[in-house]
Design a protein around this motif. Structure first.
Motif, PDB file in Angstrom:
ATOM      1  N   ALA A  38      26.621  34.046  44.349  1.00  0.00           N
ATOM      2  CA  ALA A  38      27.977  33.934  43.801  1.00  0.00           C
ATOM      3  C   ALA A  38      28.995  33.339  44.780  1.00  0.00           C
ATOM      4  O   ALA A  38      29.810  32.502  44.385  1.00  0.00           O
ATOM      5  CB  ALA A  38      28.447  35.296  43.300  1.00  0.00           C
ATOM      6  N   LEU A  42      31.218  30.055  43.737  1.00  0.00           N
ATOM      7  CA  LEU A  42      32.658  30.207  43.579  1.00  0.00           C
ATOM      8  C   LEU A  42      33.406  29.267  44.514  1.00  0.00           C
ATOM      9  O   LEU A  42      34.399  28.634  44.128  1.00  0.00           O
ATOM     10  CB  LEU A  42      33.059  31.656  43.858  1.00  0.00           C
ATOM     11  N   ARG A  64      36.557  38.327  45.671  1.00  0.00           N
ATOM     12  CA  ARG A  64      35.971  38.117  44.347  1.00  0.00           C
ATOM     13  C   ARG A  64      34.454  37.936  44.443  1.00  0.00           C
ATOM     14  O   ARG A  64      33.712  38.370  43.562  1.00  0.00           O
ATOM     15  CB  ARG A  64      36.617  36.895  43.696  1.00  0.00           C
ATOM     16  N   ALA A  65      33.998  37.268  45.478  1.00  0.00           N
ATOM     17  CA  ALA A  65      32.582  36.925  45.574  1.00  0.00           C
ATOM     18  C   ALA A  65      31.711  38.079  46.051  1.00  0.00           C
ATOM     19  O   ALA A  65      30.526  38.138  45.721  1.00  0.00           O
ATOM     20  CB  ALA A  65      32.407  35.728  46.511  1.00  0.00           C
ATOM     21  N   MET A 144      33.663  39.567  39.882  1.00  0.00           N
ATOM     22  CA  MET A 144      32.892  38.585  39.130  1.00  0.00           C
ATOM     23  C   MET A 144      31.978  39.314  38.149  1.00  0.00           C
ATOM     24  O   MET A 144      30.795  39.557  38.407  1.00  0.00           O
ATOM     25  CB  MET A 144      32.103  37.696  40.085  1.00  0.00           C
TER      26      MET A 144
END
Length: 378
Positions: A38, A42, A64-65, A144
């Motif tokens: 991810a 991203l 976020r990742a 995510m």
């Protein structure tokens, strides 16, 4: 060890039962480190500029990742999915040019509020049974959800980048519960898209530069919801009568044939949001807009951006009867509304009438972007 395993299984049974009671069609568990690919994906999305004006994505890339960066104490992530599948093909309304097409997910009350309350109830039961700590997230936090849902086995990210489930198709809301409890992870789902390109080929604005890659700047959902300014001219005609979001890539997915319409979750569409007439929407002032869309996700974009979308639909309708309402909006206080009202009027009235109004409008208009709209059709 045996006691620990027994406690873990008992906790998982509780989670499954509470999720079902709360109206979630699927629940699964994964670990914080289960989405190693991810971060790079991203980063590529942001570096290519595909996030458009959604600066919060670029600002929260690291958190976020990697879930453990967001909350270092997390040991397990529970992913829950709620079905919002429609009882018909939502693309049917695209042929009704005097009506506005609102994305299925937004035809009822805001799912963020609905899901967060139910997730908090489940999280409370987890703490009461196992102790520790929990955090609840629904879409708005830098989480995510789709890669986590894939890692947990609920579905896989299809070529349209949305989650696809063999049981529910492309119609799932996702939420997560981060917990300090140690839970056994479920097995990840594999990709079942095969050679199918239905979701890619149906996109009106060619928003997919490649399978599994989305350029949000070309996506109608982004253009009508996240984008705060004028919608670029190259996309206006392609938007058709879509006034909030777009369901085309979701609706085209063949896996939807296994999905049933949402029932337990009670997310049936409001009747007045299924096929609202453009003639009525064009009359909304700020107070009327807020009242009509009370509790709806649509309310979040505000009256001006919403009317921008409705005016584009009016301009695409070919219905000269809408010209009267469009003319009224030429004097709107918002430059965003005035500008697109000009575009719509140019498509609904004879050129001679438009030229006359343009000559008058240019004498009093001092906003550069609105002046460009007057000049473009001449």
């Amino acid at each position: 060890m045996r006691t620990s395993i027994s406690k873990t299984r008992t906790l998982r049974a509780l989670i499954d039962a509470e999720a079902k009671r709360a109206g979630f069609e699927a629940v699964a568990v994964t670990s914080p480190g289960a989405i190693p690919l991810a971060p790079a994906r991203l980063a590529e999305f942001v570096s290519d500029g595909f996030h458009g004006s959604m600066d919060w994505i670029a600002e929260t890339v690291q958190r976020r990742a990697e879930p453990s960066t967001l909350w270092p104490e997390v040991r397990s992530i529970i992913v829950l999915a709620m079905n919002y599948g429609p009882d018909h093909d939502p693309r049917q309304i695209l042929e009704k040019h005097d009506r506005g097409a609102i994305s299925v997910y937004a035809q009822n009350r805001d799912y963020h509020d609905l899901m967060k309350g139910r997730l908090k109830e489940i999280a409370g039961k987890i703490v009461a049974r196992a102790g520790g700590d929990v955090k609840v997230f629904v879409d708005t936090a830098p989480v995510m959800e789709k890669p986590l849902a894939e890692a947990a086995g609920i579905g896989w990210q299809g070529k349209h980048t949305n989650l696809v489930s063999r049981a529910h198709g492309s119609w799932l809301f996702l939420g997560t519960i981060f917990t300090t409890a140690e839970l056994e992870p479920d097995h990840a789902e594999i990709d079942h898209c095969g050679s199918c390109r239905a979701c890619l080929d149906v996109c009106p604005t060619d928003a997919f530069p490649a399978p599994y890659r989305l350029d949000a700047r070309r996506c109608i959902s982004y253009l009508t919801i996240e984008n705060k300014g004028p919608i670029p001219r190259e996309f206006r005609e392609k938007i058709g009568n879509r006034i909030y979001g777009c369901d085309d890539c979701l609706a085209a997915c063949p896996w939807n044939k296994f999905a049933s319409a949402a029932s337990e979750a009670k997310l049936a569409a409001r009747d007045d949001l299924r096929e609202p007439p453009l003639s009525e929407l064009l009359k909304l002032d700020d107070a009327a807009f807020r009242a009509f869309f009370s509790g709806s996700p649509v309310k979040r974009i505000g009256r001006d951006r919403f009317l921008r979308n409705v005016l584009i639909a009016a301009g695409n309708s070919g219905d000269a009867a809408l010209a009267s309402s469009v003319r009224t909006l030429l004097g709107d206080v918002s430059p965003l509304v005035r500008g697109v009202a000009i575009w719509a009027l140019a498509r609904l009235v004879p050129h001679a009438e438009f030229s006359e109004r343009a000559a008058s409008g240019l004498k009093t208009e001092d906003d550069a972007t609105v002046r460009e709209e007057w000049l473009a059709p001449l």
